[in-house]
Write a protein that holds these residues in place. Structure first.
Motif, PDB file in Angstrom:
ATOM      1  N   ILE A  88      45.918  59.325  31.774  1.00 22.14           N
ATOM      2  CA  ILE A  88      46.423  58.458  30.719  1.00 22.14           C
ATOM      3  C   ILE A  88      46.397  57.044  31.277  1.00 22.14           C
ATOM      4  CG2 ILE A  88      48.417  57.896  29.309  1.00 22.14           C
ATOM      5  CD1 ILE A  88      48.836  61.172  29.989  1.00 22.14           C
ATOM      6  N   MET A  89      45.695  56.169  30.591  1.00 15.15           N
ATOM      7  CA  MET A  89      45.489  54.812  31.096  1.00 15.15           C
ATOM      8  C   MET A  89      46.737  53.966  30.854  1.00 15.15           C
ATOM      9  SD  MET A  89      42.205  54.999  31.938  1.00 15.15           S
ATOM     10  CE  MET A  89      41.499  53.391  31.917  1.00 15.15           C
ATOM     11  N   ASN A  90      47.122  53.190  31.862  1.00 16.87           N
ATOM     12  CA  ASN A  90      48.189  52.211  31.690  1.00 16.87           C
ATOM     13  C   ASN A  90      47.573  50.819  31.796  1.00 16.87           C
ATOM     14  OD1 ASN A  90      47.776  51.795  34.431  1.00 16.87           O
ATOM     15  ND2 ASN A  90      49.601  52.917  35.051  1.00 16.87           N
ATOM     16  N   LYS A  91      48.388  49.794  31.652  1.00 19.09           N
ATOM     17  CA  LYS A  91      47.833  48.437  31.608  1.00 19.09           C
ATOM     18  C   LYS A  91      47.162  48.043  32.922  1.00 19.09           C
ATOM     19  CE  LYS A  91      52.202  46.205  32.658  1.00 19.09           C
ATOM     20  NZ  LYS A  91      53.184  45.234  32.257  1.00 19.09           N
ATOM     21  N   ASP A  92      47.664  48.549  34.046  1.00 23.08           N
ATOM     22  CA  ASP A  92      47.051  48.217  35.336  1.00 23.08           C
ATOM     23  C   ASP A  92      45.674  48.855  35.494  1.00 23.08           C
ATOM     24  OD1 ASP A  92      49.265  46.703  36.076  1.00 23.08           O
ATOM     25  OD2 ASP A  92      50.285  48.451  36.932  1.00 23.08           O
ATOM     26  N   SER A  93      45.557  50.110  35.079  1.00 23.89           N
ATOM     27  CA  SER A  93      44.254  50.772  35.194  1.00 23.89           C
ATOM     28  C   SER A  93      43.245  50.163  34.219  1.00 23.89           C
ATOM     29  CB  SER A  93      44.379  52.274  34.979  1.00 23.89           C
ATOM     30  OG  SER A  93      44.938  52.560  33.732  1.00 23.89           O
ATOM     31  N   ILE A  94      43.699  49.742  33.047  1.00 26.97           N
ATOM     32  CA  ILE A  94      42.807  49.076  32.088  1.00 26.97           C
ATOM     33  C   ILE A  94      42.306  47.764  32.693  1.00 26.97           C
ATOM     34  CG2 ILE A  94      42.728  47.909  29.847  1.00 26.97           C
ATOM     35  CD1 ILE A  94      44.651  50.093  28.832  1.00 26.97           C
ATOM     36  N   LYS A  95      43.217  47.024  33.308  1.00 30.03           N
ATOM     37  CA  LYS A  95      42.836  45.762  33.943  1.00 30.03           C
ATOM     38  C   LYS A  95      41.827  46.000  35.064  1.00 30.03           C
ATOM     39  CE  LYS A  95      44.882  41.830  36.368  1.00 30.03           C
ATOM     40  NZ  LYS A  95      46.122  41.273  36.915  1.00 30.03           N
ATOM     41  N   TYR A  96      42.036  47.036  35.861  1.00 29.17           N
ATOM     42  CA  TYR A  96      41.129  47.370  36.959  1.00 29.17           C
ATOM     43  C   TYR A  96      39.743  47.749  36.424  1.00 29.17           C
ATOM     44  CZ  TYR A  96      39.326  49.663  41.138  1.00 29.17           C
ATOM     45  OH  TYR A  96      38.551  50.027  42.204  1.00 29.17           O
ATOM     46  N   TYR A  97      39.703  48.527  35.342  1.00 25.85           N
ATOM     47  CA  TYR A  97      38.421  48.925  34.746  1.00 25.85           C
ATOM     48  C   TYR A  97      37.685  47.710  34.191  1.00 25.85           C
ATOM     49  CZ  TYR A  97      39.151  53.961  35.130  1.00 25.85           C
ATOM     50  OH  TYR A  97      39.311  55.228  35.610  1.00 25.85           O
ATOM     51  N   LYS A  98      38.427  46.772  33.607  1.00 28.90           N
ATOM     52  CA  LYS A  98      37.797  45.562  33.076  1.00 28.90           C
ATOM     53  C   LYS A  98      37.231  44.698  34.197  1.00 28.90           C
ATOM     54  CE  LYS A  98      40.380  45.212  28.794  1.00 28.90           C
ATOM     55  NZ  LYS A  98      41.371  44.472  28.010  1.00 28.90           N
ATOM     56  N   GLU A  99      37.951  44.616  35.313  1.00 31.57           N
ATOM     57  CA  GLU A  99      37.471  43.826  36.444  1.00 31.57           C
ATOM     58  C   GLU A  99      36.182  44.405  37.028  1.00 31.57           C
ATOM     59  OE1 GLU A  99      40.788  43.850  39.108  1.00 31.57           O
ATOM     60  OE2 GLU A  99      41.854  42.279  37.995  1.00 31.57           O
ATOM     61  N   ASN A 100      36.028  45.735  36.957  1.00 30.98           N
ATOM     62  CA  ASN A 100      34.841  46.404  37.482  1.00 30.98           C
ATOM     63  C   ASN A 100      33.771  46.630  36.417  1.00 30.98           C
ATOM     64  OD1 ASN A 100      35.468  46.862  40.310  1.00 30.98           O
ATOM     65  ND2 ASN A 100      37.162  48.082  39.508  1.00 30.98           N
ATOM     66  N   ASN A 101      33.931  45.996  35.263  1.00 33.43           N
ATOM     67  CA  ASN A 101      32.980  46.091  34.141  1.00 33.43           C
ATOM     68  C   ASN A 101      32.717  47.527  33.713  1.00 33.43           C
ATOM     69  OD1 ASN A 101      32.659  43.295  33.968  1.00 33.43           O
ATOM     70  ND2 ASN A 101      31.156  43.333  35.619  1.00 33.43           N
ATOM     71  N   LEU A 102      33.753  48.348  33.712  1.00 34.33           N
ATOM     72  CA  LEU A 102      33.639  49.726  33.238  1.00 34.33           C
ATOM     73  C   LEU A 102      34.304  49.929  31.884  1.00 34.33           C
ATOM     74  CD1 LEU A 102      34.403  51.527  36.593  1.00 34.33           C
ATOM     75  CD2 LEU A 102      32.203  51.358  35.447  1.00 34.33           C
ATOM     76  N   TRP A 103      34.995  48.900  31.403  1.00 35.28           N
ATOM     77  CA  TRP A 103      35.704  49.000  30.129  1.00 35.28           C
ATOM     78  C   TRP A 103      34.713  48.817  28.987  1.00 35.28           C
ATOM     79  CZ3 TRP A 103      40.184  50.977  29.220  1.00 35.28           C
ATOM     80  CH2 TRP A 103      40.793  50.799  27.980  1.00 35.28           C
TER      81      TRP A 103
END
Length: 158
Positions: A88-103
Motif C-alpha cells: 500500500i503506497m504512502n506519500k513517501d513511497s509515491i515521492k520516491y517513485y516519482k524521483e526515480n521516474n517510475l510513477w
C-alpha cells in the motif's frame, strides 16, 4: 503468534518504507472502490479496470480507501480477480517513485491535490446554514411585515 503481535508486525511492515523498486511484473494502480470480501476495484494508468485481492496478512489490519495507490502483482488463479496487493503506497513511497521516474504520468499529482486543505471541501452543516439564513432574512423583513399585523416568521421564532 497472538493477534496483537501479528498486527504490530504488519503495521511496522506497512509503515516502514523500504524504498524497494517494483519488479517487472508489478504495477501501480489506483483504488476505485471496495467490492467486499477483501476485493477492490482498481484502474491502471492505461484505464483498464479489474479486481485485486487483499492478502491475508493485511486483512483486518490495514484499510484501503478510494483514491489510494497500491502496488499489485498479477495472479493466474481467477478470471475476475487478476492481481494481489503487494504494498500500500504512502506519500513517501509515491515521492520516491516519482524521483526515480517510475510513477505513471497518467496518475499525475492526484495525491497532492487530495491532501491540500480547502475551505470548499470542508463539511457544511446544511441544517444550521438554512436556519441562520432564514433568521437573517426574517430580521430584515420584520419592518415590512409589521404593517400587515404579524407574520408566520415571527410565530416561528417564538
Amino acid at each position: 503468534m497472538s493477534k496483537v503481535t501479528k498486527r504490530k508486525h504488519v503495521m511496522n511492515e506497512a509503515m516502514w518504507d523500504d524504498y524497494e523498486l517494483p519488479k517487472k511484473n508489478q504495477s501501480i494502480v489506483k483504488v476505485l472502490k471496495s467490492r467486499g470480501n477483501n476485493l477492490h476495484e482498481v484502474t491502471t494508468s492505461t484505464g483498464e479496470e479489474y479486481l485485486v485481492s487483499m492478502p491475508t496478512k493485511f486483512r483486518k489490519n490495514i484499510w484501503v480507501k478510494r483514491g489510494d495507490y497500491v502496488l499489485v502483482e498479477p495472479i493466474t488463479e481467477g478470471d475476475k480477480v487478476k492481481a494481489e496487493i503487494v504494498k500500500i503506497m504512502n506519500k513517501d513511497s509515491i515521492k520516491y517513485y516519482k524521483e526515480n521516474n517510475l510513477w505513471p504520468k497518467e496518475f499525475g499529482d492526484d495525491k497532492k491535490q487530495s491532501t491540500e486543505v480547502d475551505d470548499d471541501n470542508l463539511f457544511v452543516n446544511t441544517n444550521r446554514v438554512h436556519m441562520e439564513q432564514y433568521y437573517s432574512d426574517s430580521d430584515s423583513s420584520d419592518s415590512s411585515d409589521d404593517s400587515d399585523g404579524g407574520s408566520d416568521n415571527e410565530n416561528f421564532k417564538k
